[in-house]
Design a protein around this motif. Sequence first.
Motif, mmCIF file in Angstrom:
data_model
loop_
_atom_site.group_PDB
_atom_site.id
_atom_site.type_symbol
_atom_site.label_atom_id
_atom_site.label_comp_id
_atom_site.label_asym_id
_atom_site.label_seq_id
_atom_site.Cartn_x
_atom_site.Cartn_y
_atom_site.Cartn_z
ATOM 1 N N LYS A 44 3.270 -21.157 -0.767
ATOM 2 C CA LYS A 44 3.434 -21.908 0.478
ATOM 3 C C LYS A 44 2.218 -22.806 0.602
ATOM 4 C CE LYS A 44 5.310 -22.795 4.578
ATOM 5 N NZ LYS A 44 6.381 -23.808 4.654
ATOM 6 N N LEU A 45 2.411 -24.107 0.416
ATOM 7 C CA LEU A 45 1.301 -25.029 0.236
ATOM 8 C C LEU A 45 0.896 -25.679 1.556
ATOM 9 C CD1 LEU A 45 -0.538 -26.206 -1.960
ATOM 10 C CD2 LEU A 45 1.110 -28.072 -2.206
ATOM 11 N N GLU A 46 -0.194 -25.158 2.146
ATOM 12 C CA GLU A 46 -0.666 -25.649 3.443
ATOM 13 C C GLU A 46 -1.819 -26.640 3.315
ATOM 14 O OE1 GLU A 46 0.522 -25.021 6.671
ATOM 15 O OE2 GLU A 46 2.226 -24.375 5.444
ATOM 16 N N THR A 47 -1.931 -27.278 2.160
ATOM 17 C CA THR A 47 -3.018 -28.228 1.943
ATOM 18 C C THR A 47 -2.548 -29.672 1.923
ATOM 19 O OG1 THR A 47 -2.807 -28.098 -0.468
ATOM 20 C CG2 THR A 47 -4.270 -26.512 0.605
ATOM 21 N N ALA A 48 -1.247 -29.888 1.907
ATOM 22 C CA ALA A 48 -0.700 -31.243 1.783
ATOM 23 C C ALA A 48 -0.543 -31.889 3.157
ATOM 24 C CB ALA A 48 0.636 -31.205 1.035
ATOM 25 N N ASN A 49 -1.667 -32.102 3.831
ATOM 26 C CA ASN A 49 -1.657 -32.712 5.160
ATOM 27 C C ASN A 49 -3.009 -33.399 5.384
ATOM 28 O OD1 ASN A 49 -3.584 -30.810 6.469
ATOM 29 N ND2 ASN A 49 -1.971 -29.308 6.131
ATOM 30 N N PRO A 50 -3.176 -34.138 6.478
ATOM 31 C CA PRO A 50 -4.401 -34.936 6.655
ATOM 32 C C PRO A 50 -5.699 -34.147 6.738
ATOM 33 C CG PRO A 50 -2.668 -35.725 8.115
ATOM 34 C CD PRO A 50 -2.176 -34.441 7.517
ATOM 35 N N VAL A 51 -5.640 -32.848 7.069
ATOM 36 C CA VAL A 51 -6.875 -32.057 7.148
ATOM 37 C C VAL A 51 -6.948 -30.992 6.059
ATOM 38 C CG1 VAL A 51 -7.158 -32.494 9.605
ATOM 39 C CG2 VAL A 51 -5.933 -30.444 8.875
ATOM 40 N N ARG A 52 -5.968 -30.979 5.182
ATOM 41 C CA ARG A 52 -5.954 -30.134 3.988
ATOM 42 C C ARG A 52 -6.103 -28.644 4.287
ATOM 43 N NH1 ARG A 52 -9.749 -34.242 0.598
ATOM 44 N NH2 ARG A 52 -11.344 -33.211 1.821
ATOM 45 N N SER A 53 -5.578 -28.217 5.428
ATOM 46 C CA SER A 53 -5.530 -26.784 5.725
ATOM 47 C C SER A 53 -4.490 -26.529 6.805
ATOM 48 C CB SER A 53 -6.893 -26.246 6.182
ATOM 49 O OG SER A 53 -7.101 -26.473 7.559
ATOM 50 N N PHE A 54 -4.159 -25.246 6.972
ATOM 51 C CA PHE A 54 -3.165 -24.869 7.974
ATOM 52 C C PHE A 54 -3.663 -25.030 9.399
ATOM 53 C CE2 PHE A 54 -5.730 -21.083 7.985
ATOM 54 C CZ PHE A 54 -5.576 -20.548 9.256
ATOM 55 N N LYS A 55 -4.959 -25.209 9.602
ATOM 56 C CA LYS A 55 -5.543 -25.197 10.942
ATOM 57 C C LYS A 55 -4.971 -26.284 11.849
ATOM 58 C CE LYS A 55 -8.816 -21.992 10.205
ATOM 59 N NZ LYS A 55 -8.933 -20.730 10.952
ATOM 60 N N GLY A 56 -4.474 -27.365 11.257
ATOM 61 C CA GLY A 56 -3.924 -28.429 12.082
ATOM 62 C C GLY A 56 -2.741 -27.987 12.927
ATOM 63 N N ARG A 57 -2.014 -26.981 12.490
ATOM 64 C CA ARG A 57 -0.883 -26.502 13.285
ATOM 65 C C ARG A 57 -1.365 -25.965 14.641
ATOM 66 N NH1 ARG A 57 4.112 -24.815 10.081
ATOM 67 N NH2 ARG A 57 3.736 -25.361 7.909
ATOM 68 N N GLY A 58 -2.461 -25.211 14.622
ATOM 69 C CA GLY A 58 -2.978 -24.658 15.868
ATOM 70 C C GLY A 58 -3.647 -25.695 16.744
ATOM 71 N N THR A 59 -4.449 -26.587 16.131
ATOM 72 C CA THR A 59 -5.151 -27.583 16.948
ATOM 73 C C THR A 59 -4.194 -28.604 17.531
ATOM 74 O OG1 THR A 59 -5.690 -28.964 15.015
ATOM 75 C CG2 THR A 59 -7.313 -27.292 15.694
ATOM 76 N N GLU A 60 -3.068 -28.832 16.881
ATOM 77 C CA GLU A 60 -2.057 -29.715 17.461
ATOM 78 C C GLU A 60 -1.525 -29.139 18.776
ATOM 79 O OE1 GLU A 60 -0.183 -32.919 16.181
ATOM 80 O OE2 GLU A 60 -2.363 -32.842 16.129
ATOM 81 N N VAL A 61 -1.338 -27.836 18.826
ATOM 82 C CA VAL A 61 -0.867 -27.204 20.064
ATOM 83 C C VAL A 61 -1.948 -27.279 21.141
ATOM 84 C CG1 VAL A 61 0.051 -25.101 21.098
ATOM 85 C CG2 VAL A 61 0.634 -25.682 18.726
#
Length: 340
Positions: A44-61
């Motif tokens: 499950k690849l959580e690095t393919a995003n602008p901040v290269r980690s899963f943390k963006g899901r939480g900070t978006e909320v």
Amino acid sequence: MVRTRIDVGRVRAAREMIDPVFLDTPLYRCEALEPELGCAVSVKLETANPVRSFKGRGTEVVASLLAGPGPGPGPGAGAGSRAAVCASAGNLGQALAWSGRRRGLDVTVVASRSAPAAKLDRIRALGARLELVDGDFEAARERAADVARHDGVRLVEDSLDIETCEGAATIGLELADAAPAFDAVLIALGGGALATGVGQVLKALAPGVEVICVQPLGAPAMTLSWRRGRVVTTGPTDTIADGVAGRRPIPVVLDDLLQVADDAVLVREDSIIAGMRMLLDHAGLVVEPSAALGVAAVLEDRDRFAGRRVATIVCGGNVDMDAYRRWVGIAPGIASGHGA
């Protein structure tokens, strides 16, 4: 039914607040890893995003609620303020800076001077104010709380703030949709947002999937706490996996973890490095040490996972490339990108 602070209905609502760039990340069987690991491995690849980690899901909320009408969400000072501060080992700070910039929020990040330079540079590039402190992540947490009290702004505390857990839990929704394809999920364990969030959703929607948390031997506080059923505070950490190197578990987060984790295991540094090398050699992925913890757990206990279908969350790709080259034993100039 497993009950924690995390509610699956709110997780579904959180998904609607998150920029789609963080959602529906790749989940695929990586057959090239299987001869080495002896089991079917899905990534499950959580690095393919602008901040290269899963943390963006939480900070978006967090940022969506903070920027919206009415009082700011969650505990602490600064209700209604369009400003926030957090302590970070690097990834949360980047994510909050990105989410805050998108919504016109004033973001301050407090980090240890010893945090990886690549992560600190990225926080600055995203427009956040960066304050560096001596000591480790716990010192940064204390300073961030001081800033929040003094300036009257929202303190964002990863894992304690339910938004960070339920944002991370949206990964669980995506895993649950594919759950018949695997028997166990390996999750990096640090502060606990990822493990408790994903764990709660899997227990609710795919209860047959084993939830296994993985932490370095050099930063074992949350795992020791899970094993003993009470908070265990440790001394200084000693691991290259800076993203999970906390020493003081949060009691309510431990309470949640006790409900959703089937096991918590500790892995050696050499296994983490071997996992990083395998993900590079066999999957073409440049990952930070925390993201290799799942692979490390399989390497250390092949018999446990033999013949099983395993999913591992590759949770971050922010790594200092000079250190990375030393760890995985490649010459300068090779793998010169900064990862996924």
